[in-house]
Design an enzyme around this catalytic site. Structure first.
Site, PDB file in Angstrom:
ATOM      1  N   TRP A   1       1.662   1.773  -3.423  1.00 11.29           N
ATOM      2  CA  TRP A   1       0.636   2.494  -4.201  1.00 11.29           C
ATOM      3  C   TRP A   1       0.809   4.003  -4.039  1.00 11.29           C
ATOM      4  O   TRP A   1       0.629   4.783  -4.975  1.00 11.29           O
ATOM      5  CB  TRP A   1      -0.779   2.092  -3.753  1.00 11.29           C
ATOM      6  CG  TRP A   1      -1.305   0.916  -4.503  1.00 11.29           C
ATOM      7  CD1 TRP A   1      -1.382  -0.370  -4.067  1.00 11.29           C
ATOM      8  CD2 TRP A   1      -1.836   0.921  -5.852  1.00 11.29           C
ATOM      9  NE1 TRP A   1      -1.929  -1.174  -5.056  1.00 11.29           N
ATOM     10  CE2 TRP A   1      -2.219  -0.404  -6.152  1.00 11.29           C
ATOM     11  CE3 TRP A   1      -2.023   1.912  -6.816  1.00 11.29           C
ATOM     12  CZ2 TRP A   1      -2.777  -0.763  -7.377  1.00 11.29           C
ATOM     13  CZ3 TRP A   1      -2.580   1.558  -8.046  1.00 11.29           C
ATOM     14  CH2 TRP A   1      -2.946   0.230  -8.317  1.00 11.29           C
TER      15      TRP A   1
ATOM     16  N   TRP B   1     -15.319  12.385 -13.393  1.00 13.54           N
ATOM     17  CA  TRP B   1     -14.510  12.079 -12.214  1.00 13.54           C
ATOM     18  C   TRP B   1     -13.869  13.317 -11.611  1.00 13.54           C
ATOM     19  O   TRP B   1     -13.594  13.377 -10.417  1.00 13.54           O
ATOM     20  CB  TRP B   1     -13.428  11.034 -12.543  1.00 13.54           C
ATOM     21  CG  TRP B   1     -12.458  11.430 -13.625  1.00 13.54           C
ATOM     22  CD1 TRP B   1     -12.580  11.183 -14.956  1.00 13.54           C
ATOM     23  CD2 TRP B   1     -11.217  12.147 -13.475  1.00 13.54           C
ATOM     24  NE1 TRP B   1     -11.504  11.701 -15.651  1.00 13.54           N
ATOM     25  CE2 TRP B   1     -10.650  12.293 -14.765  1.00 13.54           C
ATOM     26  CE3 TRP B   1     -10.521  12.667 -12.389  1.00 13.54           C
ATOM     27  CZ2 TRP B   1      -9.432  12.946 -14.988  1.00 13.54           C
ATOM     28  CZ3 TRP B   1      -9.318  13.327 -12.610  1.00 13.54           C
ATOM     29  CH2 TRP B   1      -8.782  13.459 -13.892  1.00 13.54           C
TER      30      TRP B   1
ATOM     31  N   ASN C   1     -10.725   3.101   2.322  1.00 12.69           N
ATOM     32  CA  ASN C   1     -10.335   2.939   0.917  1.00 12.69           C
ATOM     33  C   ASN C   1     -11.366   2.169   0.084  1.00 12.69           C
ATOM     34  O   ASN C   1     -11.698   2.568  -1.030  1.00 12.69           O
ATOM     35  CB  ASN C   1      -8.982   2.244   0.830  1.00 12.69           C
ATOM     36  CG  ASN C   1      -8.525   2.081  -0.610  1.00 12.69           C
ATOM     37  OD1 ASN C   1      -8.384   3.065  -1.327  1.00 12.69           O
ATOM     38  ND2 ASN C   1      -8.343   0.845  -1.046  1.00 12.69           N
TER      39      ASN C   1
ATOM     40  N   GLU D   1       0.843  -1.212   0.000  1.00 11.77           N
ATOM     41  CA  GLU D   1       0.000   0.000   0.000  1.00 11.77           C
ATOM     42  C   GLU D   1       0.872   1.253   0.000  1.00 11.77           C
ATOM     43  O   GLU D   1       0.554   2.239  -0.671  1.00 11.77           O
ATOM     44  CB  GLU D   1      -0.952   0.008   1.198  1.00 11.77           C
ATOM     45  CG  GLU D   1      -2.020  -1.078   1.145  1.00 11.77           C
ATOM     46  CD  GLU D   1      -2.758  -1.152  -0.177  1.00 11.77           C
ATOM     47  OE1 GLU D   1      -3.123  -0.104  -0.735  1.00 11.77           O
ATOM     48  OE2 GLU D   1      -2.944  -2.280  -0.680  1.00 11.77           O
TER      49      GLU D   1
ATOM     50  N   TRP E   1     -20.016  12.791 -20.314  1.00 11.49           N
ATOM     51  CA  TRP E   1     -20.377  12.926 -18.893  1.00 11.49           C
ATOM     52  C   TRP E   1     -21.686  13.693 -18.766  1.00 11.49           C
ATOM     53  O   TRP E   1     -21.958  14.607 -19.546  1.00 11.49           O
ATOM     54  CB  TRP E   1     -19.274  13.670 -18.132  1.00 11.49           C
ATOM     55  CG  TRP E   1     -17.928  13.003 -18.144  1.00 11.49           C
ATOM     56  CD1 TRP E   1     -16.797  13.479 -18.721  1.00 11.49           C
ATOM     57  CD2 TRP E   1     -17.566  11.748 -17.537  1.00 11.49           C
ATOM     58  NE1 TRP E   1     -15.749  12.607 -18.513  1.00 11.49           N
ATOM     59  CE2 TRP E   1     -16.195  11.535 -17.785  1.00 11.49           C
ATOM     60  CE3 TRP E   1     -18.265  10.783 -16.806  1.00 11.49           C
ATOM     61  CZ2 TRP E   1     -15.511  10.401 -17.340  1.00 11.49           C
ATOM     62  CZ3 TRP E   1     -17.584   9.661 -16.356  1.00 11.49           C
ATOM     63  CH2 TRP E   1     -16.229   9.474 -16.630  1.00 11.49           C
TER      64      TRP E   1
ATOM     65  N   TRP F   1      -8.780   8.506  -8.574  1.00 16.33           N
ATOM     66  CA  TRP F   1     -10.009   8.799  -9.325  1.00 16.33           C
ATOM     67  C   TRP F   1      -9.889   8.291 -10.761  1.00 16.33           C
ATOM     68  O   TRP F   1     -10.835   7.713 -11.297  1.00 16.33           O
ATOM     69  CB  TRP F   1     -10.318  10.305  -9.294  1.00 16.33           C
ATOM     70  CG  TRP F   1     -11.130  10.655  -8.084  1.00 16.33           C
ATOM     71  CD1 TRP F   1     -10.663  11.131  -6.894  1.00 16.33           C
ATOM     72  CD2 TRP F   1     -12.547  10.494  -7.919  1.00 16.33           C
ATOM     73  NE1 TRP F   1     -11.709  11.277  -6.011  1.00 16.33           N
ATOM     74  CE2 TRP F   1     -12.870  10.909  -6.603  1.00 16.33           C
ATOM     75  CE3 TRP F   1     -13.582  10.051  -8.745  1.00 16.33           C
ATOM     76  CZ2 TRP F   1     -14.185  10.880  -6.111  1.00 16.33           C
ATOM     77  CZ3 TRP F   1     -14.891  10.034  -8.244  1.00 16.33           C
ATOM     78  CH2 TRP F   1     -15.178  10.434  -6.947  1.00 16.33           C
TER      79      TRP F   1
HETATM   80  P1  FAD Z   1      -3.525   1.866   5.041  1.00 17.89           P
HETATM   81  O1  FAD Z   1      -4.273   0.726   4.458  1.00 17.89           O
HETATM   82  O2  FAD Z   1      -3.105   1.747   6.448  1.00 17.89           O
HETATM   83  O3  FAD Z   1      -2.260   2.096   4.083  1.00 17.89           O
HETATM   84  C1  FAD Z   1      -1.038   2.679   4.531  1.00 17.89           C
HETATM   85  C2  FAD Z   1      -0.702   3.883   3.675  1.00 17.89           C
HETATM   86  O4  FAD Z   1      -0.509   3.501   2.319  1.00 17.89           O
HETATM   87  C3  FAD Z   1      -1.796   4.931   3.640  1.00 17.89           C
HETATM   88  O5  FAD Z   1      -1.737   5.786   4.762  1.00 17.89           O
HETATM   89  C4  FAD Z   1      -1.532   5.649   2.327  1.00 17.89           C
HETATM   90  O6  FAD Z   1      -0.497   6.611   2.458  1.00 17.89           O
HETATM   91  C5  FAD Z   1      -1.011   4.511   1.448  1.00 17.89           C
HETATM   92  N1  FAD Z   1      -2.114   3.954   0.644  1.00 17.89           N
HETATM   93  C6  FAD Z   1      -2.969   2.972   1.008  1.00 17.89           C
HETATM   94  N2  FAD Z   1      -3.804   2.686  -0.016  1.00 17.89           N
HETATM   95  C7  FAD Z   1      -3.477   3.511  -1.034  1.00 17.89           C
HETATM   96  C8  FAD Z   1      -3.967   3.702  -2.355  1.00 17.89           C
HETATM   97  N3  FAD Z   1      -4.961   2.962  -2.858  1.00 17.89           N
HETATM   98  N4  FAD Z   1      -3.402   4.652  -3.128  1.00 17.89           N
HETATM   99  C9  FAD Z   1      -2.376   5.409  -2.659  1.00 17.89           C
HETATM  100  N5  FAD Z   1      -1.846   5.260  -1.416  1.00 17.89           N
HETATM  101  C10 FAD Z   1      -2.394   4.329  -0.614  1.00 17.89           C
HETATM  102  N6  FAD Z   1      -4.990   8.575  -0.342  1.00 17.89           N
HETATM  103  C11 FAD Z   1      -4.416   9.703   0.101  1.00 17.89           C
HETATM  104  O7  FAD Z   1      -3.469   9.638   0.901  1.00 17.89           O
HETATM  105  N7  FAD Z   1      -4.860  10.932  -0.305  1.00 17.89           N
HETATM  106  C12 FAD Z   1      -5.902  11.077  -1.174  1.00 17.89           C
HETATM  107  O8  FAD Z   1      -6.248  12.200  -1.540  1.00 17.89           O
HETATM  108  C13 FAD Z   1      -6.552   9.888  -1.634  1.00 17.89           C
HETATM  109  N8  FAD Z   1      -7.633   9.968  -2.461  1.00 17.89           N
HETATM  110  C14 FAD Z   1      -8.230   8.798  -2.889  1.00 17.89           C
HETATM  111  C15 FAD Z   1      -9.341   8.887  -3.765  1.00 17.89           C
HETATM  112  C16 FAD Z   1      -9.972   7.726  -4.213  1.00 17.89           C
HETATM  113  C17 FAD Z   1     -11.147   7.831  -5.176  1.00 17.89           C
HETATM  114  C18 FAD Z   1      -9.500   6.468  -3.793  1.00 17.89           C
HETATM  115  C19 FAD Z   1     -10.166   5.211  -4.284  1.00 17.89           C
HETATM  116  C20 FAD Z   1      -8.407   6.379  -2.954  1.00 17.89           C
HETATM  117  C21 FAD Z   1      -7.756   7.527  -2.492  1.00 17.89           C
HETATM  118  N9  FAD Z   1      -6.644   7.463  -1.625  1.00 17.89           N
HETATM  119  C22 FAD Z   1      -6.042   8.626  -1.192  1.00 17.89           C
HETATM  120  C23 FAD Z   1      -6.017   6.174  -1.296  1.00 17.89           C
HETATM  121  C24 FAD Z   1      -6.518   5.461  -0.033  1.00 17.89           C
HETATM  122  O9  FAD Z   1      -7.900   5.413   0.002  1.00 17.89           O
HETATM  123  C25 FAD Z   1      -6.010   6.080   1.274  1.00 17.89           C
HETATM  124  O10 FAD Z   1      -4.631   6.308   1.197  1.00 17.89           O
HETATM  125  C26 FAD Z   1      -6.285   5.123   2.445  1.00 17.89           C
HETATM  126  O11 FAD Z   1      -7.667   4.898   2.570  1.00 17.89           O
HETATM  127  C27 FAD Z   1      -5.742   5.707   3.720  1.00 17.89           C
HETATM  128  O12 FAD Z   1      -6.107   4.917   4.826  1.00 17.89           O
HETATM  129  P2  FAD Z   1      -5.007   4.275   5.761  1.00 17.89           P
HETATM  130  O13 FAD Z   1      -3.966   5.285   6.089  1.00 17.89           O
HETATM  131  O14 FAD Z   1      -5.725   3.656   6.906  1.00 17.89           O
HETATM  132  O15 FAD Z   1      -4.391   3.178   4.788  1.00 17.89           O
END
Ligand code: FAD
Length: 468
Positions: A269, A350, A332, A266, A297, A373
């Site tokens: 990602w 989007w 997420n 993650e 759209w 997005w």
């Molecule tokens: P954990 O599962 O604990 O993951 C650890 C860290 O990994 C997160 O804190 C984050 O930095 C990174 N991470 C995890 N999943 C993703 C992912 N899919 N993409 C990128 N990084 C990830 N994340 C943001 O930080 N900022 C945003 O503006 C953002 N916008 C999003 C918009 C959409 C439509 C979607 C689907 C996802 C978005 N995310 C964004 C990614 C993700 O949803 C969040 O990072 C995640 O939910 C954060 O929760 P956590 O810290 O508990 O994640």
């Protein structure tokens, strides 16, 4: 070489911490440190929730710096040159940023400062790998996550180990140098505050709690929004209160291998999104798959407003949008569901959703938000295939089987048995009566038919494909 009267300026940006901050460490090695933040809203537009977080985070940073943080406004090159002249600084340091507008500005600032005789040192304190380090063998950027992460990242040198807090000797703030503004919070901000502890110490505590309590089981549990197995580190990472290196190394050997690998992926990602924005500067504005530019759209302000307010009549979507509104965060899995609903079932661009998230998320990151997005909409370099339309009712049954998440954020339907919670419109009248629920009065009927709207989206997409 440190001389007794040497002074360095550290320009804090998205690195609001002392530990594992290589640029700050470089400044501290040089001499006494003048810590400064330069508010530059034109170059750095922040959404409301993210700006609120930053305000509190600056107060925490200022406290950690013994009240020496200056918060100035204006053109960074001019502000830094003036500050250097005032304090006799010979070095300016900062943590590199990778958004195209920030890299362009930073190059100009560096050129202006060096032309004025100052040394400038920038360091990577935001990413595990530099975007120019992770490239395909032919030197071009990866467009797909799995090879990017497996071959590109895991095949490169392992992420640097975190640095300790440097021994700092900050130059005290003079009476005419402003510090962080005292927070005057609106009611909605006080509501957000109930859900978060902000600042570097809180970020470290959140990471320690995650490693101790939720890392084991993360790989399977991370998709379930209740009770919440994920780290909730994203706002701390977005504001730089903790480094990705600290998170990466904290999980080493601290849990089952599959959970450690899932968590690191993650973080991978997060890297992928940042690298994409670096290589594809139009990411927040334009579809990376150019055929999507012709997508028809729909302009539907009422549907957009219902989505924003969590009043679509589709419980998992409404729960997510209300979680966002109430807490500045959304799980997420639910982010994917609400984004799919907006772009596919409602067929709304989007970019409208991206802007709403940018304003409401405390973890707003231009790279992660835009890339995600585009991923959900199907228009990104690496994207969910367009025909993958999340069904919010099925997703609720699978990922919120006991309805704890939906009941928390959509309390007006809490009396429904679990089975009907994700799709109340399918419940028999007797069930609705027994739950004391009248659809259309207590809770909206769905604003679109899920099956028909899915078919409409797929038809539009196939039309695009056939015109290619
Ligand atoms: P954990 O599962 O604990 O993951 C650890 C860290 O990994 C997160 O804190 C984050 O930095 C990174 N991470 C995890 N999943 C993703 C992912 N899919 N993409 C990128 N990084 C990830 N994340 C943001 O930080 N900022 C945003 O503006 C953002 N916008 C999003 C918009 C959409 C439509 C979607 C689907 C996802 C978005 N995310 C964004 C990614 C993700 O949803 C969040 O990072 C995640 O939910 C954060 O929760 P956590 O810290 O508990 O994640």
């Amino acid at each position: 070489m440190k001389t007794p009267d040497a002074v360095a300026i550290h320009w804090f940006r998205q690195d609001l911490r002392l530990a594992d901050n290589p640029a700050l460490t470089a400044a501290a090695r040089h001499g006494r440190v003048v810590p400064v933040v330069i508010e530059d809203p034109e170059a750095d537009p922040a959404g409301a929730a993210s700006a609120w977080w930053r305000g509190r985070s600056l107060a925490a940073l200022d406290a950690a710096l013994g009240g020496s943080l200056r918060v100035l406004r204006g053109d960074p090159a001019a502000v830094l040159a003036e500050l250097a002249a005032r304090h006799g600084a010979s070095l300016v340091t900062w943590t590199r940023r990778y958004e195209p507008w920030a890299t362009a500005r930073d190059s100009a600032v560096k050129a202006a400062l060096t032309a004025g005789g100052l040394a400038v040192q920038s360091e990577n304190g935001a990413l595990l790998w530099e975007p120019w380090e992770v490239l395909k063998p032919d030197g071009t950027p990866y467009r797909v996550f799995t090879p990017f992460y497996r071959r590109g990242c895991l095949g490169a040198a392992p992420p640097r180990r975190p640095l300790p807090v440097p021994r700092l000797d900050p130059v005290p703030r003079a009476p005419d140098e402003p510090g962080p503004a005292a927070a005057r919070e609106a009611p909605w901000e006080r509501k957000l505050a109930r859900h978060w502890q902000i600042g570097e110490a809180a970020a470290g505590a959140a990471l320690a709690r995650f490693v101790g309590e939720r890392l084991a089981g993360y790989a399977k549990g991370r998709d379930f929004p209740a009770p919440g197995q994920t780290s909730r580190l994203s706002p701390h990472l977005a504001h730089g209160e903790i480094s990705p290196n600290a998170a990466w190394h904290a999980v080493a050997g601290a849990g089952p291998a599959e959970d450690v690998a899932a968590f690191r992926a993650e973080l991978g990602w997060r890297e992928f999104c940042a690298h994409q924005l670096f290589h594809f500067p139009d990411l927040p504005q334009a579809p990376l798959r150019t055929e999507f530019a012709a997508m028809p759209w729909r302009d539907d302000p009422d549907a957009l407003a219902a989505w924003q307010r969590g009043q679509t009549g589709v419980p998992l979507v409404d729960a997510g949008m209300r979680e966002l509104w109430q807490t500045g965060f959304m799980h997420n899995r639910v982010r994917m569901v609400v984004a799919s609903f907006l772009t596919k079932n409602l067929m709304i661009d989007w970019r409208r959703g991206e802007r709403w998230f940018a304003d409401c998320l405390v973890d707003y990151s231009p790279a992660s938000n835009a890339a995600s997005w585009q991923w959900v909409a199907g228009s990104g370099a690496d994207a969910a295939p367009y025909f993958r339309v999340f069904n919010p009712a099925t997703q609720a049954a699978k990922f919120d089987p006991e309805g704890a998440y939906i009941r928390r954020f959509v309390p007006e339907i809490a009396q429904l048995p679990d089975r009907w919670l994700g799709a109340p419109w399918t419940a028999p009248d007797a069930v609705l009566r027994q739950a004391g629920l009248r659809l259309g009065r207590d809770y909206p009927r769905p604003i679109v038919d899920l099956a028909a709207s899915r078919a409409r989206a797929l038809a539009a997409f196939h039309a695009l494909e056939s015109e290619r």
